[in-house]
Scaffold this motif. Structure first.
Motif, PDB file in Angstrom:
ATOM      1  N   ILE A  81       1.318  -1.237  -0.244  1.00 29.45           N
ATOM      2  CA  ILE A  81       0.095   0.179  -0.121  1.00 29.45           C
ATOM      3  C   ILE A  81       1.104   1.582   0.026  1.00 29.45           C
ATOM      4  N   GLY A  82       1.429   0.650   0.744  1.00 36.32           N
ATOM      5  CA  GLY A  82       2.619   2.203   0.893  1.00 36.32           C
ATOM      6  C   GLY A  82       3.679   3.219  -0.630  1.00 36.32           C
ATOM      7  N   CYS A  83       3.808   1.527  -1.075  1.00 36.65           N
ATOM      8  CA  CYS A  83       4.546   2.113  -1.987  1.00 36.65           C
ATOM      9  C   CYS A  83       3.044   1.873  -3.859  1.00 36.65           C
ATOM     10  N   ASP A  84       2.349   2.285  -4.302  1.00 36.33           N
ATOM     11  CA  ASP A  84       1.672   2.338  -4.453  1.00 36.33           C
ATOM     12  C   ASP A  84       0.892   1.555  -4.941  1.00 36.33           C
ATOM     13  N   GLN A  85       1.229  -0.364  -4.686  1.00 36.51           N
ATOM     14  CA  GLN A  85       1.330  -1.110  -5.602  1.00 36.51           C
ATOM     15  C   GLN A  85      -0.159  -2.378  -4.518  1.00 36.51           C
ATOM     16  N   ALA A  86      -1.420  -1.389  -4.375  1.00 41.08           N
ATOM     17  CA  ALA A  86      -1.644  -1.927  -3.738  1.00 41.08           C
ATOM     18  C   ALA A  86      -2.406  -3.126  -4.184  1.00 41.08           C
ATOM     19  N   GLU A  87      -2.705  -4.002  -5.628  1.00 42.37           N
ATOM     20  CA  GLU A  87      -3.157  -4.557  -5.921  1.00 42.37           C
ATOM     21  C   GLU A  87      -1.995  -5.377  -6.161  1.00 42.37           C
ATOM     22  N   ALA A  88      -0.479  -5.479  -5.839  1.00 43.83           N
ATOM     23  CA  ALA A  88       0.275  -5.997  -6.724  1.00 43.83           C
ATOM     24  C   ALA A  88       1.024  -7.131  -5.550  1.00 43.83           C
ATOM     25  N   PRO A  89       0.779  -8.319  -5.375  1.00 43.01           N
ATOM     26  CA  PRO A  89       2.007  -9.436  -4.166  1.00 43.01           C
ATOM     27  C   PRO A  89       3.056  -9.110  -4.092  1.00 43.01           C
ATOM     28  N   VAL A  90       3.198  -7.726  -3.468  1.00 39.82           N
ATOM     29  CA  VAL A  90       4.419  -7.472  -2.778  1.00 39.82           C
ATOM     30  C   VAL A  90       4.614  -7.326  -1.461  1.00 39.82           C
ATOM     31  N   ASP A  91       5.530  -7.519  -0.768  1.00 40.08           N
ATOM     32  CA  ASP A  91       5.611  -7.877   0.733  1.00 40.08           C
ATOM     33  C   ASP A  91       6.840  -7.578   1.807  1.00 40.08           C
ATOM     34  N   ALA A  92       7.795  -6.949   0.234  1.00 42.43           N
ATOM     35  CA  ALA A  92       8.723  -5.981   1.222  1.00 42.43           C
ATOM     36  C   ALA A  92       9.143  -4.979   0.094  1.00 42.43           C
ATOM     37  N   ALA A  93       9.427  -3.994   1.035  1.00 44.46           N
ATOM     38  CA  ALA A  93       9.830  -3.065  -0.017  1.00 44.46           C
ATOM     39  C   ALA A  93      11.028  -2.319   0.644  1.00 44.46           C
ATOM     40  N   ILE A  94      12.060  -1.276  -0.400  1.00 47.97           N
ATOM     41  CA  ILE A  94      13.190  -0.491   0.102  1.00 47.97           C
ATOM     42  C   ILE A  94      12.261   1.051   0.151  1.00 47.97           C
ATOM     43  N   VAL A  95      11.930   1.435   1.636  1.00 47.89           N
ATOM     44  CA  VAL A  95      11.809   3.064   1.603  1.00 47.89           C
ATOM     45  C   VAL A  95      12.705   4.146   1.361  1.00 47.89           C
ATOM     46  N   GLY A  96      13.693   3.952   1.455  1.00 46.52           N
ATOM     47  CA  GLY A  96      14.685   4.989   1.970  1.00 46.52           C
ATOM     48  C   GLY A  96      15.958   4.099   2.314  1.00 46.52           C
ATOM     49  N   ILE A  97      16.709   5.394   1.751  1.00 50.86           N
ATOM     50  CA  ILE A  97      17.560   5.184   1.950  1.00 50.86           C
ATOM     51  C   ILE A  97      19.201   5.446   2.817  1.00 50.86           C
ATOM     52  N   ILE A  98      19.657   5.502   3.870  1.00 52.35           N
ATOM     53  CA  ILE A  98      19.705   5.441   5.159  1.00 52.35           C
ATOM     54  C   ILE A  98      21.276   6.326   4.730  1.00 52.35           C
ATOM     55  N   ASP A  99      20.747   7.173   5.084  1.00 57.28           N
ATOM     56  CA  ASP A  99      22.380   8.292   5.066  1.00 57.28           C
ATOM     57  C   ASP A  99      23.808   7.950   5.259  1.00 57.28           C
ATOM     58  N   ALA A 100      24.627   8.421   4.566  1.00 58.37           N
ATOM     59  CA  ALA A 100      26.305   7.356   4.561  1.00 58.37           C
ATOM     60  C   ALA A 100      26.909   8.290   6.040  1.00 58.37           C
ATOM     61  N   GLY A 101      27.484   7.244   6.435  1.00 54.60           N
ATOM     62  CA  GLY A 101      28.633   7.850   7.821  1.00 54.60           C
ATOM     63  C   GLY A 101      27.394   7.200   8.998  1.00 54.60           C
ATOM     64  N   GLN A 102      26.575   7.038   9.173  1.00 52.98           N
ATOM     65  CA  GLN A 102      25.123   6.389  10.329  1.00 52.98           C
ATOM     66  C   GLN A 102      25.886   5.020  10.785  1.00 52.98           C
TER      67      GLN A 102
END
Lengths: 88, 88, 88, 88, 88
Positions: free
Chosen positions: B64-85
């Motif tokens: 739902i959060g990736c605008d693919q509410a009807e797709a068989p998706v159960d995991a998504a990359i939603v952010g890239i962690i800033d370098a150096g953390q």
């Protein structure tokens, strides 16, 4: 829900635009609640500080219960445990 | 959400037509976040590269959060962690 | 999503009528993806054969993403991994 | 659902306003049901007491099944196991 | 879905009124499917008997797929495995 302690946060500049405005807290789960997983990243709308024990909701409860039904959020801090309590 | 590192991708030519256009990234979960599972396959709409640390949303949040509410998706990359953390 | 290999199927004659027409494949999860669980039963709309490596979606993604929103389905094969790839 | 025993509760004064009015019970999961996790925090609308064995529903079932569809709730006590039963 | 064997049932007189009419079966999960959890409580609309091997759906699939969308149900027996099959 799970209980854990806030131990820090992470910054993500490049992220889903639906996540803008959220803080990503690192929560160390209580030992008896983690099922082998000791940390989770949760958004925080309550204002928890580092070192505070918090109540974390996971799954659709985090998304819908925090008024971000359309955001890719699967864990949220939904309460701060009152000081002085022992839960383990 | 979970934190992990992108270590590669897999190609699936024969797949659900609802998945067409998605990339399937192999994410190595951070040791404290995996609960015994060390890898997950996540779609990526953010443009993460190999070796980058990312924030992964699972369950209905990914779909739902990736605008693919009807797709068989159960995991998504939603952010890239800033370098150096450091998160562990 | 998880990656696994199709190792067989099971037959259930007495079942929910919403499941009629589905095949129930036994998928052996890739070692790094199982979190202690090594097998799962998934429906298959893609036509995977025994021995093929597949992409499995779990949770509501399986049900909704496979156009069986009202059926008691929590895992589905949603893609076949192209031959010759190494993911571990 | 899972079976566990109520062993206490936690108090959270600063919490999501959608959680106001709920009690947060600490449930010790039955050994065979925990998957490595031995405790969970569940709301209670049934009136379970300390030491009682209870049935816990998790995920969206807790939220929707307890008429709190919009609240950040992912676990709820939904039944009290009759005394004198052995389930392990 | 998961495969397991029905080993008994539990009775809960004081429970959510949405659960009235359901039987709560104790299902011993197949060793390769449990991820450290060896038992789950599932409702049964199929009529499984003690000792039968069954297909269990979990999460929202149990609730929605068994026409109890508003009930606090997160696991359901949705099929009985035909006798004489070996799945392990």
């Amino acid at each position: 829900m799970l209980i854990g302690k806030v131990i820090g946060s992470v910054v993500s500049t490049r992220k889903s635009e639906k996540l803008i405005g959220n803080k990503f807290m690192i929560v160390e789960l209580a030992e008896k609640m983690g099922a082998g997983q000791s940390q989770i990243i949760a958004i925080d709308n309550i204002g928890a500080g580092i070192g505070e024990s918090v109540l974390v909701a996971t799954g659709s409860a985090a998304r819908i219960g925090c008024d971000q039904a359309e955001a890719p959020v699967d864990a949220a801090i939904v309460g701060i445990i009152d000081a002085g309590q022992r839960f383990q």
